[in-house]
Design a protein around this motif. Sequence first.
Motif, short mmCIF file in Angstrom:
data_model
loop_
_atom_site.label_atom_id
_atom_site.label_comp_id
_atom_site.label_asym_id
_atom_site.label_seq_id
_atom_site.Cartn_x
_atom_site.Cartn_y
_atom_site.Cartn_z
N PRO A 215 7.25 -5.19 -6.15
CA PRO A 215 6.85 -5.84 -4.80
C PRO A 215 7.75 -6.94 -4.83
O PRO A 215 7.95 -7.53 -3.56
N THR B 101 2.57 4.75 -0.60
CA THR B 101 2.04 3.51 -0.25
C THR B 101 3.32 2.51 -1.08
O THR B 101 4.01 3.02 -2.00
N GLY C 42 2.39 -4.56 -3.48
CA GLY C 42 2.32 -6.10 -2.70
C GLY C 42 1.90 -6.07 -1.18
O GLY C 42 1.44 -5.06 -0.58
N GLU C 43 2.12 -7.12 -0.58
CA GLU C 43 1.66 -7.48 0.87
C GLU C 43 2.74 -7.37 1.70
O GLU C 43 2.55 -7.53 2.78
N ARG C 44 3.97 -7.38 1.46
CA ARG C 44 5.20 -7.58 2.40
C ARG C 44 5.59 -6.28 2.91
O ARG C 44 5.99 -6.53 4.00
N ASP D 30 3.02 0.26 6.19
CA ASP D 30 2.64 -1.04 6.30
C ASP D 30 3.42 -2.26 6.14
O ASP D 30 4.56 -1.98 5.18
N GLY D 31 3.72 -3.16 6.92
CA GLY D 31 4.68 -4.26 6.64
C GLY D 31 6.22 -3.82 6.91
O GLY D 31 6.39 -2.91 7.79
N ARG E 131 0.72 -4.90 11.34
CA ARG E 131 2.00 -5.58 10.51
C ARG E 131 3.25 -4.87 10.28
O ARG E 131 4.33 -5.33 9.67
N SER F 91 -4.55 -2.76 9.22
CA SER F 91 -4.24 -2.97 7.83
C SER F 91 -5.66 -3.32 6.92
O SER F 91 -5.65 -2.88 5.75
N GLU F 92 -6.52 -3.82 7.68
CA GLU F 92 -7.54 -4.20 6.81
C GLU F 92 -8.56 -3.04 6.36
O GLU F 92 -9.42 -3.08 5.60
#
Length: 357
Positions: free
Chosen positions: A29, A62, A65-67, A116-117, A138, A195-196
């Motif tokens: 991440p 997947t 992390g969030e990025r 995602d991201g 995102r 994303s949620e």
Amino acid sequence: MTAVNATPDDAPALLRREGRAGHIVLDRPRAINALNHSMVRIMAGALDDWERDASVATVVLTGAGERGLCAGGDIRSIHDDVRAGRAAASAAFWYDEYHLNARIARYPKPYVAVMDGIVMGGGVGVSAHGSVRVVTERSRVGMPETGIGFVPDVGGTYLLTRTPGELGTHLALTGGAVGAGDALLCGLADHVVPSERLPEFTAALAGTDPADAVRRFATRAPEGELAGHREWIDHCYAADSVEEIVDRLHASGDRHAKEAAETLLAKSPMSLKVTLAALRRARELPSLEAVLEQEYRVSCAMLAAPDLPEGIRAQVVDKDRRPRWSPAELSQVTDADVARVFAAVDGPADDGGLRLL
């Protein structure tokens, strides 16, 4: 949840089982899950094992992390290999990576990529060839290679030549990234899931067919931006040379076209010309495998050129954002220079070639 003992806790990609789904989690991440050789090998091994395992119905990719899912290949390692005279190590990484890209595209079980991201370069290669490709609000999907003195690879020239009109040429040359709506328009993704709701969506895959899960969780794609620019994009990028593309962009009178021209003029001139040639050739090739073989030869040829280590230096190592391209101007890159990059592609395969066909 059933743990799989195929990877240690500190591995850069983690494997686990949830019901009938096998999960691959890219797990770097701090580097936005940039791909290295170990990750490619872990993914390839998992796909081999799960193809033979009747209890696995779906593969899910997947990123930790969030990025983002994956920021691309580990280009810092490529820079270090070239500088240390170990270019063969980078070529070996691409060899296995491109085989993985082809494997994903032909995988006999549903391969769900959660994009995602940030999803760039090599991240596109491990996701956009999948059978179920999910983006979110995102998502930023792109092939930014011309900005580091390289060319779109991992099947990128295949994907970008299958977009409507000249959208793929625009994205390949400028290195621009797109959001969810344009990713669907360009054929880089299939569905949008907020994303949620991703945790619910991926959890449902433990016992639900991906098609049913998509129907349950997907929402209507947001409106993109590229469709409204098709007129100038299709006209300008249909030109036969990068110089003419730039001239048309400047002459179009559209503010966005002028910005695109300025973006191109900041990229590696050699990369731009090789990329345009690669795209044109990819349009005529019969399959993803044939395009990947071409990309491998081109990528290896670019290892010997000065712009790749210089571009990585400027963007990632020193971060001065001031690459010194060589040649520095489009006019200094000749047709013969470009032809030399493709010379091995047109000749008989040598022992170092990628064999997928």
